[in-house]
Design a protein around this motif. Sequence first.
Motif, PDB file in Angstrom:
ATOM      1  N   LEU A  49       0.853  -1.176   0.000  1.00  0.00           N
ATOM      2  CA  LEU A  49       0.000   0.000   0.000  1.00  0.00           C
ATOM      3  C   LEU A  49       0.893   1.230   0.000  1.00  0.00           C
ATOM      4  O   LEU A  49       1.715   1.401   0.905  1.00  0.00           O
ATOM      5  CB  LEU A  49      -0.920   0.007   1.225  1.00  0.00           C
ATOM      6  CG  LEU A  49      -1.776   1.251   1.438  1.00  0.00           C
ATOM      7  CD1 LEU A  49      -2.770   1.431   0.298  1.00  0.00           C
ATOM      8  CD2 LEU A  49      -2.505   1.162   2.765  1.00  0.00           C
ATOM      9  N   ILE A  50       0.750   2.039  -1.022  1.00  0.00           N
ATOM     10  CA  ILE A  50       1.536   3.274  -1.122  1.00  0.00           C
ATOM     11  C   ILE A  50       0.568   4.439  -0.992  1.00  0.00           C
ATOM     12  O   ILE A  50      -0.363   4.583  -1.789  1.00  0.00           O
ATOM     13  CB  ILE A  50       2.294   3.349  -2.455  1.00  0.00           C
ATOM     14  CG1 ILE A  50       3.254   2.161  -2.577  1.00  0.00           C
ATOM     15  CG2 ILE A  50       3.037   4.665  -2.569  1.00  0.00           C
ATOM     16  CD1 ILE A  50       3.887   2.033  -3.945  1.00  0.00           C
ATOM     17  N   ALA A  51       0.788   5.245   0.053  1.00  0.00           N
ATOM     18  CA  ALA A  51      -0.020   6.437   0.296  1.00  0.00           C
ATOM     19  C   ALA A  51       0.894   7.491   0.903  1.00  0.00           C
ATOM     20  O   ALA A  51       1.890   7.145   1.559  1.00  0.00           O
ATOM     21  CB  ALA A  51      -1.173   6.113   1.247  1.00  0.00           C
ATOM     22  N   PRO A  52       0.599   8.760   0.698  1.00  0.00           N
ATOM     23  CA  PRO A  52       1.472   9.786   1.256  1.00  0.00           C
ATOM     24  C   PRO A  52       1.402   9.812   2.774  1.00  0.00           C
ATOM     25  O   PRO A  52       0.356   9.506   3.362  1.00  0.00           O
ATOM     26  CB  PRO A  52       0.912  11.079   0.667  1.00  0.00           C
ATOM     27  CG  PRO A  52      -0.505  10.779   0.351  1.00  0.00           C
ATOM     28  CD  PRO A  52      -0.539   9.329  -0.019  1.00  0.00           C
ATOM     29  N   GLU A  53       2.501  10.167   3.402  1.00  0.00           N
ATOM     30  CA  GLU A  53       2.506  10.294   4.858  1.00  0.00           C
ATOM     31  C   GLU A  53       1.687  11.505   5.288  1.00  0.00           C
ATOM     32  O   GLU A  53       0.961  11.463   6.270  1.00  0.00           O
ATOM     33  CB  GLU A  53       3.944  10.424   5.361  1.00  0.00           C
ATOM     34  CG  GLU A  53       4.067  10.390   6.858  1.00  0.00           C
ATOM     35  CD  GLU A  53       5.516  10.384   7.300  1.00  0.00           C
ATOM     36  OE1 GLU A  53       5.817  11.086   8.279  1.00  0.00           O
ATOM     37  OE2 GLU A  53       6.323   9.684   6.672  1.00  0.00           O
ATOM     38  N   ILE A  54       1.797  12.588   4.509  1.00  0.00           N
ATOM     39  CA  ILE A  54       1.041  13.807   4.774  1.00  0.00           C
ATOM     40  C   ILE A  54       0.325  14.216   3.493  1.00  0.00           C
ATOM     41  O   ILE A  54       0.939  14.327   2.442  1.00  0.00           O
ATOM     42  CB  ILE A  54       1.957  14.954   5.244  1.00  0.00           C
ATOM     43  CG1 ILE A  54       2.644  14.585   6.550  1.00  0.00           C
ATOM     44  CG2 ILE A  54       1.169  16.244   5.404  1.00  0.00           C
ATOM     45  CD1 ILE A  54       3.681  15.590   7.015  1.00  0.00           C
ATOM     46  N   ALA A  55      -0.984  14.427   3.593  1.00  0.00           N
ATOM     47  CA  ALA A  55      -1.783  14.894   2.462  1.00  0.00           C
ATOM     48  C   ALA A  55      -2.269  16.302   2.780  1.00  0.00           C
ATOM     49  O   ALA A  55      -2.919  16.524   3.794  1.00  0.00           O
ATOM     50  CB  ALA A  55      -2.967  13.972   2.225  1.00  0.00           C
ATOM     51  N   GLU A  56      -1.908  17.253   1.929  1.00  0.00           N
ATOM     52  CA  GLU A  56      -2.304  18.638   2.172  1.00  0.00           C
ATOM     53  C   GLU A  56      -3.806  18.830   2.038  1.00  0.00           C
ATOM     54  O   GLU A  56      -4.393  19.657   2.711  1.00  0.00           O
ATOM     55  CB  GLU A  56      -1.569  19.566   1.214  1.00  0.00           C
ATOM     56  CG  GLU A  56      -0.089  19.656   1.498  1.00  0.00           C
ATOM     57  CD  GLU A  56       0.610  20.640   0.579  1.00  0.00           C
ATOM     58  OE1 GLU A  56      -0.074  21.478  -0.032  1.00  0.00           O
ATOM     59  OE2 GLU A  56       1.834  20.555   0.487  1.00  0.00           O
ATOM     60  N   ASN A  57      -4.437  18.078   1.154  1.00  0.00           N
ATOM     61  CA  ASN A  57      -5.863  18.219   0.913  1.00  0.00           C
ATOM     62  C   ASN A  57      -6.501  16.833   0.928  1.00  0.00           C
ATOM     63  O   ASN A  57      -6.128  15.969   0.141  1.00  0.00           O
ATOM     64  CB  ASN A  57      -6.101  18.908  -0.438  1.00  0.00           C
ATOM     65  CG  ASN A  57      -7.544  19.244  -0.674  1.00  0.00           C
ATOM     66  OD1 ASN A  57      -8.433  18.773   0.031  1.00  0.00           O
ATOM     67  ND2 ASN A  57      -7.795  20.057  -1.674  1.00  0.00           N
ATOM     68  N   GLY A  58      -7.474  16.632   1.808  1.00  0.00           N
ATOM     69  CA  GLY A  58      -8.130  15.333   1.914  1.00  0.00           C
ATOM     70  C   GLY A  58      -9.053  15.008   0.767  1.00  0.00           C
ATOM     71  O   GLY A  58      -9.549  13.889   0.662  1.00  0.00           O
ATOM     72  N   ASN A  59      -9.310  15.958  -0.130  1.00  0.00           N
ATOM     73  CA  ASN A  59     -10.201  15.701  -1.262  1.00  0.00           C
ATOM     74  C   ASN A  59      -9.592  14.784  -2.306  1.00  0.00           C
ATOM     75  O   ASN A  59     -10.307  14.065  -2.993  1.00  0.00           O
ATOM     76  CB  ASN A  59     -10.617  17.017  -1.936  1.00  0.00           C
ATOM     77  CG  ASN A  59     -11.684  17.733  -1.167  1.00  0.00           C
ATOM     78  OD1 ASN A  59     -12.588  17.122  -0.625  1.00  0.00           O
ATOM     79  ND2 ASN A  59     -11.579  19.044  -1.102  1.00  0.00           N
ATOM     80  N   THR A  60      -8.274  14.830  -2.475  1.00  0.00           N
ATOM     81  CA  THR A  60      -7.623  14.009  -3.492  1.00  0.00           C
ATOM     82  C   THR A  60      -6.324  13.448  -2.932  1.00  0.00           C
ATOM     83  O   THR A  60      -5.267  14.047  -3.058  1.00  0.00           O
ATOM     84  CB  THR A  60      -7.319  14.818  -4.763  1.00  0.00           C
ATOM     85  OG1 THR A  60      -6.532  15.952  -4.387  1.00  0.00           O
ATOM     86  CG2 THR A  60      -8.574  15.276  -5.457  1.00  0.00           C
ATOM     87  N   VAL A  61      -6.408  12.302  -2.318  1.00  0.00           N
ATOM     88  CA  VAL A  61      -5.237  11.638  -1.759  1.00  0.00           C
ATOM     89  C   VAL A  61      -4.893  10.460  -2.671  1.00  0.00           C
ATOM     90  O   VAL A  61      -5.683   9.514  -2.792  1.00  0.00           O
ATOM     91  CB  VAL A  61      -5.511  11.150  -0.322  1.00  0.00           C
ATOM     92  CG1 VAL A  61      -4.293  10.446   0.245  1.00  0.00           C
ATOM     93  CG2 VAL A  61      -5.930  12.314   0.573  1.00  0.00           C
ATOM     94  N   PRO A  62      -3.728  10.483  -3.318  1.00  0.00           N
ATOM     95  CA  PRO A  62      -3.373   9.383  -4.225  1.00  0.00           C
ATOM     96  C   PRO A  62      -2.920   8.146  -3.447  1.00  0.00           C
ATOM     97  O   PRO A  62      -2.163   8.250  -2.482  1.00  0.00           O
ATOM     98  CB  PRO A  62      -2.227   9.971  -5.046  1.00  0.00           C
ATOM     99  CG  PRO A  62      -1.611  10.988  -4.144  1.00  0.00           C
ATOM    100  CD  PRO A  62      -2.720  11.548  -3.307  1.00  0.00           C
ATOM    101  N   ILE A  63      -3.413   6.997  -3.855  1.00  0.00           N
ATOM    102  CA  ILE A  63      -2.965   5.731  -3.264  1.00  0.00           C
ATOM    103  C   ILE A  63      -2.707   4.735  -4.381  1.00  0.00           C
ATOM    104  O   ILE A  63      -3.271   4.831  -5.469  1.00  0.00           O
ATOM    105  CB  ILE A  63      -3.977   5.135  -2.257  1.00  0.00           C
ATOM    106  CG1 ILE A  63      -5.279   4.737  -2.958  1.00  0.00           C
ATOM    107  CG2 ILE A  63      -4.226   6.071  -1.106  1.00  0.00           C
ATOM    108  CD1 ILE A  63      -6.139   3.801  -2.151  1.00  0.00           C
TER     109      ILE A  63
END
Length: 138
Positions: A49-63
């Motif tokens: 599972l690859i996801a960012p540690e910090i997402a600036e905007n919760g509307n578009t979080v790439p995974i």
Amino acid sequence: MEFTRRETLALGAGAALLTVLPFRANAAVDDLVAEFTGGADIADAGVDLIAPEIAENGNTVPIEVSAPGASAIMVLAAGNPTPPVATFNFGPLAGSQAASTRIRLAGTQDVIAIAKLEDGSFARSSKTVKVTIGGCGG
């Protein structure tokens, strides 16, 4: 500031409700996992599972999620009002058992991926994503 008996009861009920809501969300995730796996044991290895540690905007979080030999991968966002995010199904002619998408996260929470492997076993991976601006109305 003075409170009436009715206001005091309302504040107490609201505090009790806020205390119980996180436990219900975790129970819903556990129920979804149990439904997907049929109560089978889940290994901690086998899913990437690859996801960012910090997402600036919760509307578009790439995974991105991948599990070699998987027939299905379910993705859950434990802190969202509706935890199920996606279920990816792979047929016998699939070139790879991987998917990437953008998801919406209400706030800082765990993203969970559970894969059903071709041999009937299950594998799990999770990652905590810190969200600075919530995407589900927050």
